[in-house]
Design a protein around this motif. Structure first.
Motif, PDB file in Angstrom:
ATOM      1  N   ILE A 101       0.833  -1.203   0.000  1.00  0.00           N
ATOM      2  CA  ILE A 101       0.000   0.000   0.000  1.00  0.00           C
ATOM      3  C   ILE A 101       0.867   1.252   0.000  1.00  0.00           C
ATOM      4  N   LYS A 102       1.945   1.223   0.781  1.00  0.00           N
ATOM      5  CA  LYS A 102       2.839   2.373   0.853  1.00  0.00           C
ATOM      6  C   LYS A 102       3.497   2.634  -0.496  1.00  0.00           C
ATOM      7  N   ARG A 103       3.929   1.572  -1.186  1.00  0.00           N
ATOM      8  CA  ARG A 103       4.572   1.737  -2.489  1.00  0.00           C
ATOM      9  C   ARG A 103       3.586   2.271  -3.532  1.00  0.00           C
ATOM     10  N   VAL A 104       2.337   1.790  -3.473  1.00  0.00           N
ATOM     11  CA  VAL A 104       1.312   2.264  -4.409  1.00  0.00           C
ATOM     12  C   VAL A 104       1.052   3.754  -4.190  1.00  0.00           C
ATOM     13  N   LYS A 105       0.974   4.157  -2.933  1.00  0.00           N
ATOM     14  CA  LYS A 105       0.747   5.570  -2.616  1.00  0.00           C
ATOM     15  C   LYS A 105       1.879   6.438  -3.148  1.00  0.00           C
ATOM     16  N   LEU A 106       3.118   6.000  -2.944  1.00  0.00           N
ATOM     17  CA  LEU A 106       4.256   6.772  -3.427  1.00  0.00           C
ATOM     18  C   LEU A 106       4.247   6.868  -4.949  1.00  0.00           C
ATOM     19  N   PHE A 107       3.830   5.791  -5.604  1.00  0.00           N
ATOM     20  CA  PHE A 107       3.760   5.788  -7.066  1.00  0.00           C
ATOM     21  C   PHE A 107       2.703   6.772  -7.566  1.00  0.00           C
ATOM     22  N   LEU A 108       1.588   6.903  -6.836  1.00  0.00           N
ATOM     23  CA  LEU A 108       0.497   7.784  -7.253  1.00  0.00           C
ATOM     24  C   LEU A 108       0.859   9.260  -7.133  1.00  0.00           C
ATOM     25  N   ILE A 109       1.912   9.572  -6.373  1.00  0.00           N
ATOM     26  CA  ILE A 109       2.321  10.969  -6.238  1.00  0.00           C
ATOM     27  C   ILE A 109       2.738  11.548  -7.587  1.00  0.00           C
ATOM     28  N   ILE A 110       3.364  10.723  -8.423  1.00  0.00           N
ATOM     29  CA  ILE A 110       3.864  11.204  -9.718  1.00  0.00           C
ATOM     30  C   ILE A 110       2.724  11.716 -10.608  1.00  0.00           C
ATOM     31  N   PRO A 111       1.679  10.902 -10.884  1.00  0.00           N
ATOM     32  CA  PRO A 111       0.583  11.447 -11.721  1.00  0.00           C
ATOM     33  C   PRO A 111      -0.146  12.611 -11.054  1.00  0.00           C
ATOM     34  N   LEU A 112      -0.209  12.608  -9.720  1.00  0.00           N
ATOM     35  CA  LEU A 112      -0.867  13.711  -9.024  1.00  0.00           C
ATOM     36  C   LEU A 112      -0.110  15.019  -9.271  1.00  0.00           C
ATOM     37  N   VAL A 113       1.209  14.983  -9.182  1.00  0.00           N
ATOM     38  CA  VAL A 113       2.020  16.173  -9.430  1.00  0.00           C
ATOM     39  C   VAL A 113       1.875  16.621 -10.889  1.00  0.00           C
ATOM     40  N   LEU A 114       1.837  15.662 -11.813  1.00  0.00           N
ATOM     41  CA  LEU A 114       1.681  16.006 -13.231  1.00  0.00           C
ATOM     42  C   LEU A 114       0.333  16.691 -13.485  1.00  0.00           C
ATOM     43  N   ILE A 115      -0.731  16.183 -12.852  1.00  0.00           N
ATOM     44  CA  ILE A 115      -2.056  16.799 -12.996  1.00  0.00           C
ATOM     45  C   ILE A 115      -2.039  18.218 -12.443  1.00  0.00           C
ATOM     46  N   TYR A 116      -1.391  18.398 -11.307  1.00  0.00           N
ATOM     47  CA  TYR A 116      -1.300  19.728 -10.688  1.00  0.00           C
ATOM     48  C   TYR A 116      -0.564  20.698 -11.608  1.00  0.00           C
ATOM     49  N   VAL A 117       0.564  20.273 -12.167  1.00  0.00           N
ATOM     50  CA  VAL A 117       1.353  21.135 -13.051  1.00  0.00           C
ATOM     51  C   VAL A 117       0.560  21.478 -14.309  1.00  0.00           C
ATOM     52  N   PHE A 118      -0.130  20.480 -14.876  1.00  0.00           N
ATOM     53  CA  PHE A 118      -0.921  20.710 -16.087  1.00  0.00           C
ATOM     54  C   PHE A 118      -2.048  21.712 -15.816  1.00  0.00           C
ATOM     55  N   ALA A 119      -2.778  21.525 -14.690  1.00  0.00           N
ATOM     56  CA  ALA A 119      -3.877  22.427 -14.354  1.00  0.00           C
ATOM     57  C   ALA A 119      -3.364  23.847 -14.115  1.00  0.00           C
ATOM     58  N   MET A 120      -2.214  23.965 -13.427  1.00  0.00           N
ATOM     59  CA  MET A 120      -1.639  25.283 -13.176  1.00  0.00           C
ATOM     60  C   MET A 120      -1.234  25.950 -14.493  1.00  0.00           C
ATOM     61  N   HIS A 121      -0.676  25.151 -15.400  1.00  0.00           N
ATOM     62  CA  HIS A 121      -0.292  25.679 -16.712  1.00  0.00           C
ATOM     63  C   HIS A 121      -1.526  26.168 -17.481  1.00  0.00           C
ATOM     64  N   LYS A 122      -2.634  25.411 -17.394  1.00  0.00           N
ATOM     65  CA  LYS A 122      -3.859  25.804 -18.094  1.00  0.00           C
ATOM     66  C   LYS A 122      -4.410  27.106 -17.520  1.00  0.00           C
ATOM     67  N   PHE A 123      -4.423  27.224 -16.191  1.00  0.00           N
ATOM     68  CA  PHE A 123      -4.872  28.476 -15.577  1.00  0.00           C
ATOM     69  C   PHE A 123      -4.002  29.652 -16.036  1.00  0.00           C
ATOM     70  N   ARG A 124      -2.696  29.419 -16.102  1.00  0.00           N
ATOM     71  CA  ARG A 124      -1.771  30.490 -16.509  1.00  0.00           C
ATOM     72  C   ARG A 124      -1.971  30.857 -17.975  1.00  0.00           C
ATOM     73  N   ARG A 125      -2.192  29.852 -18.810  1.00  0.00           N
ATOM     74  CA  ARG A 125      -2.386  30.105 -20.242  1.00  0.00           C
ATOM     75  C   ARG A 125      -3.682  30.869 -20.504  1.00  0.00           C
ATOM     76  N   ASP A 126      -4.743  30.533 -19.757  1.00  0.00           N
ATOM     77  CA  ASP A 126      -6.051  31.165 -19.958  1.00  0.00           C
ATOM     78  C   ASP A 126      -6.267  32.368 -19.040  1.00  0.00           C
TER      79      ASP A 126
END
Length: 729
Positions: free
Chosen positions: A9-34
């Motif tokens: 469970i701990k390893r799965v949680k750590l793995f999920l951090i990567i897509p979560l950070v990518l989603i955050y960066v993408f959303a922030m980029h979209k807000f900045r672009r628009d």
């Protein structure tokens, strides 16, 4: 084995951090672009970061520990969120709808939504309430207001705001007296959203002793279609808050806590009384009273109160009475005037079939995500609470049978225990005993039977009158019957879960049987093609009910109820937008023109001439004394001039939004276009009867008024015009 599972469970949680950070960066980029303005982008970034941090905590910490911390510090978290929204000047009003109705070619940058979609369907919120309250700010919420209706009257009646002792009755309005209007509006919205949810959580937690049941109940009650599409029902807030504050006052383990909760209860009680909307107050009052009587019966600490404890209680009652008395005195002219109106003053009812309204929830999981999708008759009236009907009627007898077969838990008394200090403590877990929940359901049978009869066969007129329900209607009483059904449903589910749940086939049968009526009714209220949303909503509802009832491991059930809670929260929060300030009202060129003219002649009267009845309230929001702004009570002196023989009094003697049309006609036309909408048609001969100096119009005025009116302002897009009455120059 358990250690290996924890490591996985701990390893799965750590793995999920990567897509979560990518989603955050993408959303922030979209807000900045628009990005429209820097201010909007900053608020969007802050909200996204808060959400990202909350989700990230689930991956970095043990979820059980995380939620224990959230529960422990829930009040501090609520206060921190209140400060955050007020400091950032964020409200959830749909005032940005003004961009569609007036000067749409001149949209202030900050009047674009931070998140979400403004809703024109609830014009009572963004058009009526905000405009009225803003009108009260122009004399710093003093005693009188001559802006609304263009007639001097008490400000507490005209705007709902008055800087006076009576203001204690409305805690969600405190921000208007502490800050500027814009931040006051942010305070109001943040308060009712955050503390409404918190009080709803506390209510279900107290009634069941279970935190997840508190989360489920708060989502079903406070984030319901009824509450959010009505832009918050204050009596629903009272239905949650008053029993909670009464409970904590009753069971406080120290005198200073009892004093604190008693004072809060006094303010909450004054707020409930001073709403002056009996159509909701009366059914809500019977539910509140039942819960308070249940607490008095169930918990007997009051039998051991000392003299000082009773002094606290009596003092709080006197304090509440003093607030109510002052509020009634300040608002007496309104109370008397509205009692003499055709609507709502002369409205009496003994009940009617209205249960179908409780079946309209199936499409509402998705309505909040659509820009221009309204239910028939409208989104506020189309549904009340998800899942509750007829499920609560099915689960109530089942829960009573199950608790009747189980012996009362041994060693569980009134719930008063001894802490390390030797003082009495509140032991909430005792509220979750089978015996306490069984007795609660028995107590709730009284309002359940009463409100069900009112909303089906109706009550005998004398019974409705004695119980004050004659001042309500079936369409309003059923709203709080739905709230009561949510309480019964959640309490019953916790009993069934503690008994181990139901077999899969019984769970499936109940789930399908309870949602099929909602499916057929949902097809009726979706008046235009919407895709398979009713079908999808029905399947989702059946799945949620099945997961809540079926027998499986507790950890899996906890995960299911947590996911259900967040799903309902996302659907609920999608309804109202997040908006920065009030620039859509104050920063348009037409707003500046109105304010300049008002500064030149504060006593001048205004009217609006437009097919859109909303426009008049834009005037009062900018400080103009406006005759046909929302007539919350009729301006009888003016109507008598327009209708000397009183033949049309049945039409205009009511709460109404008045639309004035200036046409080339010899006659005055007074027409009722809806239960709260009047159209007044007037020609050049009778125009001076209005006594208006200025006219705001969204189309050029008829040429027959050339001798009376001179154009003095028009915007560049020719969307809006201001005319001046030459004869009053």
């Amino acid at each position: 084995m358990r250690a290996d599972s924890a490591g996985t469970i701990k390893r799965v949680k750590l793995f999920l951090i990567i897509p979560l950070v990518l989603i955050y960066v993408f959303a922030m980029h979209k807000f900045r672009r628009d990005m429209i303005t820097v201010s909007l982008f900053i608020r969007q970034a802050e909200l996204l970061t808060l959400l990202f941090a909350f989700v990230l905590l689930h991956l970095l910490f043990d979820i059980r520990t995380l939620y224990e911390k959230i529960f422990r510090f829930r009040v501090l978290i609520a206060l921190a969120l209140l400060v955050f929204f007020v400091a950032n000047n964020i409200n959830a009003s749909s005032i940005n709808v003004w961009n569609r109705f007036i000067e749409s070619s001149a949209i202030p940058g900050n009047s674009n939504c931070i998140l979400g979609i403004p809703r024109d369907i609830r014009s009572d919120e963004w058009n009526v309430n905000v405009s009225r309250m803003l009108s009260g700010s122009y004399n710093d919420y003093g005693e009188y207001n001559d802006i609304v209706r263009g007639v001097s009257t008490e400000n507490i009646s005209a705007s709902g705001l008055y800087r006076d002792y009576s203001a204690l009755a409305k805690p969600y309005y405190y921000g208007y007296y502490l800050f500027d209007f814009s931040h006051g509006l942010a305070f109001q919205w943040a308060y009712v959203y955050i503390f409404g949810f918190l009080f709803a959580f506390e209510l279900f937690y107290i009634l069941t002793g279970k935190k997840l049941a508190g989360l489920l109940g708060a989502n079903l009650l406070w984030l319901s279609p009824l509450n959010l599409w009505w832009s918050v029902s204050i009596p629903l807030l009272s239905m949650s808050a008053l029993p909670v504050l009464f409970y904590y006052t009753l069971r406080a383990d120290s005198r200073w806590k009892r004093l604190l909760f008693a004072l809060m209860l006094a303010v909450g009680g004054a707020d409930f009384v001073c709403v002056f909307y009996p159509a909701w107050q009366v059914p809500a009052g019977w539910i509140i009273l039942t819960l308070m009587v249940y607490f008095l019966y169930r918990y007997r600490e009051w039998k051991f109160y000392h003299l000082l404890d009773w002094a606290v209680i009596i003092g709080a009652i006197v304090f509440m009475a003093s607030i109510i008395l002052r509020y009634v005195i300040a608002d007496m002219s309104y109370i008397k005037a509205v009692a003499e109106t055709v609507y709502p003053g002369a409205r009496y009812d003994s009940g009617e079939m209205s249960m179908q309204k409780l079946l309209g929830y199936a499409p509402y999981y998705f309505v909040g995500f659509a820009r221009n999708w309204n239910i028939s008759p409208n989104n506020s009236e189309g549904a009340t609470f998800a899942l509750a009907f007829p499920l609560a009627y099915i689960l109530l007898p089942l829960a009573l049978v199950l608790t009747g077969r189980r012996k009362t838990d041994s060693g569980q008394g009134s719930g008063a225990g001894k802490g390390r200090s030797g003082r009495r403590e509140i032991v909430l877990e005792d509220n979750g005993s089978f015996e306490s929940r069984r007795r609660l359901l028995i107590f709730l049978l009284f309002p359940l039977v009463l409100l069900t009869l009112y909303c089906t066969t109706g009550l005998p007129a004398i019974v409705a009158k004695v119980l004050l329900l004659d001042r309500s209607t079936g369409a309003r009483t059923v709203d709080f019957l739905g709230a009561l059904l949510v309480v019964i449903m959640v309490v019953s589910i916790t009993i069934i879960r503690d008994m181990g749940g139901l077999s899969w086939y019984w769970s499936l049968l109940i789930a399908v049987g309870s949602v099929l009526p909602a499916y057929f009714y949902g097809l009726q209220i979706t008046a235009h093609p919407t895709g398979p949303v009713v079908e999808a909503g029905t399947v989702l509802s059946a799945l949620i009910i099945f997961l809540l009832l079926v027998s499986y491991k507790r950890q899996a059930w906890n995960a299911a109820i947590l996911c259900t809670g967040y799903f309902l929260a996302v659907c609920g929060f999608s309804v109202n937008p997040l908006t920065l300030g009030t620039s859509v009202i104050t920063d348009k060129p037409i707003a500046a023109a109105i304010r300049n003219l008002v500064a030149e002649d504060e006593d001048a009267l205004w009217i609006s001439s437009s097919e859109n009845r909303f426009i008049a309230n834009f005037l009062i929001a900018n400080g103009a004394r406006t005759i046909n702004s929302i007539n919350y009570i009729p301006n009888m002196s003016l109507w008598k001039k327009l209708d000397p023989d009183g033949s049309e009094e049945e039409i205009y003697n009511r709460y109404a939004q008045v639309t004035i049309c200036l046409e080339d006609t010899e006659d005055i036309g007074i027409n009722l276009e809806g239960i709260d909408a009047i159209d007044l048609t007037i020609g050049p001969k009778d125009f001076d009867t209005l006594g208006a100096t200025y006219v705001l119009a969204t189309d050029p005025i008829d040429s027959s008024f050339a001798n009376e009116l001179q154009l003095i302002y028009q915007d560049e897009a020719r969307d809006v015009f201001i005319y001046k009455n030459l004869e009053l120059d």
